[in-house]
Enzyme design. Sequence first.
Site, short mmCIF file in Angstrom:
data_model
loop_
_atom_site.label_atom_id
_atom_site.label_comp_id
_atom_site.label_asym_id
_atom_site.label_seq_id
_atom_site.Cartn_x
_atom_site.Cartn_y
_atom_site.Cartn_z
CG HIS A 1 7.56 5.54 -3.57
ND1 HIS A 1 7.80 6.52 -2.63
CD2 HIS A 1 8.59 5.60 -4.46
CE1 HIS A 1 8.92 7.14 -2.95
NE2 HIS A 1 9.42 6.61 -4.05
CB CYS B 1 11.62 4.81 -2.48
SG CYS B 1 12.65 6.23 -2.89
CG ASN C 1 10.79 10.03 -4.29
OD1 ASN C 1 10.53 9.60 -3.17
ND2 ASN C 1 11.39 9.29 -5.21
#
Length: 332
Positions: free
Chosen positions: A259, A114, A289
């Site tokens: 993020h 990520c 996500n």
Amino acid sequence: MQYRSIITGCGSYLPERVVTNAELAERVDTSDDWIQTRTGIKQRHIAADGELTSDLALTAAERALAHAEVDANEVDLVVLATTTPDSTFPATATKVQFKLGMTNGAAFDVQAVCSGFVFGLAVADNFIKAGQAKTVVLIGAETFSRILDWEDRGTCVLFGDGAGAVVMRAANGADQTGSAEAGHNRERGVLSTHLHSDGSTNDLLYVDGGPSSTQTVGHVRMIGREVFRNAVKNLADIVDETLDANGLTMDDVDWLVPHQANRRILNSTAKKLGMPQEKIVVTLERHANTSAASIPLALDQAVRDGRIQKGDLVLMEAMGGGLTWGSGLVRW
Ligand code: UT7
């Protein structure tokens, strides 16, 4: 000649198919209410059969190049941040390079889960500063749906597929914006990047497969509560580190583009930093996500809807498996 990198365009792509929380609740023991309350996620986009990470990446890259008004043949480096490459090798970036019609330059993948986009930003920025690249396409692209265990409600509700890209170009001292403020760097471009990793926390978030270990692709495994705890601490720390390195405070920052993992992580980080919610770009309710794609997806949204303007100070931060975490501060 001292070069710095300016972001001159951005683009993104989400696969057509939308999967709502209600749809997931038909497959695993979960509910729209639980997912929204615990994460802020309403839906995610899932790639079609045969639609690969390189396909998502290509569309995002083409859109970013069009936005920047740059021809693919001017690009001399493609950096693709992904955890879900089309194959173990070759690098998915080389496929994108070929499909963009590029006949020169280099292309490679970056793997920091990520945090991939901010790690890629640091790589691209350093290539430009070193004079080794003039025009970079930096992409974050993922098909996380392919590595999810669709029977594990603790992870399968959290992720989605997508891609985002930016075009970065070398510039020298001439391109400035805004009025000079005492002690503040008003030059456009990447002002600094900051990266960290801590391999002792590998087992908090990982995939239980791989070419060298099991010869299978594996599935995402996560101790969510521990990842959450680390995220709030590490993200607040990296923001402080970034601001300190630039002699700035949170008040100087126009936009925080984090993020997009969990609305509660964003809220807790913002609270810790004293950052007003209106300055945080949040897109996670729409696409969940998307790992390395989430920051460029959010950037593209905020640039196209007119929130991020030339001269704005944009702070990006991310944390992911590794654990890895990092940030990038950009004068847009
Ligand atoms: O991109 C970077 C990496 N990822 C992250 O940053 C994610 C970080 N972690 C998180 O976002 C949160 O920890 C989660 C959203 C994953 C979980 O939220 P939580 O508040 O930490 O829940 P929990 O893991 O402590 O679980 C609470 C309860 C458990 O039930 P019991 O043991 O209390 O009976 C879970 O089994 O919620 C249950 N649960 C669910 N219930 C309904 C876990 N997943 C689900 C689900 N639906 N999808």
